[in-house]
Design an enzyme around this catalytic site. Structure first.
Site, PDB file in Angstrom:
ATOM      1  CG  ASP A 137      -0.755   4.096   5.267  1.00  0.00           C
ATOM      2  OD1 ASP A 137       0.141   4.651   5.938  1.00  0.00           O
ATOM      3  OD2 ASP A 137      -1.953   4.068   5.611  1.00  0.00           O
TER       4      ASP A 137
ATOM      5  CG  HIS B  74      -1.639  -1.109   5.863  1.00  0.00           C
ATOM      6  ND1 HIS B  74      -2.189  -0.117   6.645  1.00  0.00           N
ATOM      7  CD2 HIS B  74      -1.791  -0.710   4.582  1.00  0.00           C
ATOM      8  CE1 HIS B  74      -2.631   0.851   5.868  1.00  0.00           C
ATOM      9  NE2 HIS B  74      -2.407   0.521   4.611  1.00  0.00           N
TER      10      HIS B  74
ATOM     11  CB  CYS C  16      -0.912   0.003   1.226  1.00  0.00           C
ATOM     12  SG  CYS C  16      -2.084   1.396   1.230  1.00  0.00           S
TER      13      CYS C  16
ATOM     14  NE  ARG D 149      -0.720   5.173   8.683  1.00  0.00           N
ATOM     15  CZ  ARG D 149      -2.003   5.057   8.998  1.00  0.00           C
ATOM     16  NH1 ARG D 149      -2.383   5.258  10.255  1.00  0.00           N
ATOM     17  NH2 ARG D 149      -2.894   4.731   8.085  1.00  0.00           N
TER      18      ARG D 149
ATOM     19  CB  CYS E 159      -5.790  -0.589   4.499  1.00  0.00           C
ATOM     20  SG  CYS E 159      -5.418   0.041   2.845  1.00  0.00           S
TER      21      CYS E 159
END
Ligand code: CO
Length: 196
Positions: free
Chosen positions: A42, A96, A40, A44, A99
């Site tokens: 993302d 994750h 992803c 993080r 998400c």
């Protein structure tokens, strides 16, 4: 403008050379990663950092909600290059928990283009509605859907011509499905690995 980022970079490059004077010269000559990471976008979930790998060790493709869509030229160009040129041994699809893409996919409200992109996740939710209905909370529901999404994307990689052709040639490449926990920084293996 963004001077701090250039400073960070200069510091990082200097530290690298200090601990390994040949580091950049060696990498500049070639990359030979054993892994392709499909994860992803993302912020993080930084691939290299999570699995403790240096530059040169993992080839990376990231998009919102780690989707592998057969008509996505970008993703499939990456997959083909990774398998046929770099000859990676492992393709890791990593989702994750928490998400935002998975959560947004469930939203009835339209969010423009991103809703189109996330549509396949809604379809997974519909297909596996019975299993998802057993979730005890909204977050458990979403976490389960994150796992189901990874499973589906592992299937999509495994069923792709790039991978089936590689297996037919006798090339060893294994597809894995993992989920990363934002709350504890740990990876879970979903044990859905596929190989020839
Ligand atoms: Co995400």
């Amino acid at each position: 403008m963004l001077e701090n980022l250039f400073q960070n970079n200069a510091t990082w490059a200097r530290d690298r050379v200090r601990s390994d004077p040949e580091f950049f010269r060696r990498l500049a000559r070639q990359q030979a990663p054993e892994y392709l990471w499909i994860g992803c976008s993302d912020s993080r979930v930084p691939a290299n950092e999570i699995i403790g790998l240096d530059p040169g060790e993992v080839f990376v493709h990231r998009n919102v909600a780690n989707l592998v869509i057969h008509s996505d030229m970008n993703c499939f160009a990456v997959l083909q290059f990774a398998v046929e040129v770099l000859k990676v041994r492992h393709v890791i699809v990593c989702g994750h928990y928490g998400c935002g893409g998975v959560r947004t996919a469930l939203d009835e409200e339209s969010h423009g283009v991103i809703s189109n992109w996330l549509r396949p996740i809604r379809e997974i939710a519909d297909l596996r509605a019975d299993e998802l209905a057993q979730a005890e909370s909204r977050s458990a529901f979403e976490d389960k859907l994150c796992e189901f999404n990874v499973q589906r994307q592992v299937d999509n990689v495994s069923n792709s011509t790039v991978v089936t052709d590689a297996w037919r040639r006798g090339q060893e490449v294994t597809i894995h499905g993992w989920v990363y926990g934002l709350k504890d920084g740990l990876l879970r293996n979903l044990h859905v690995s596929r190989s020839a």
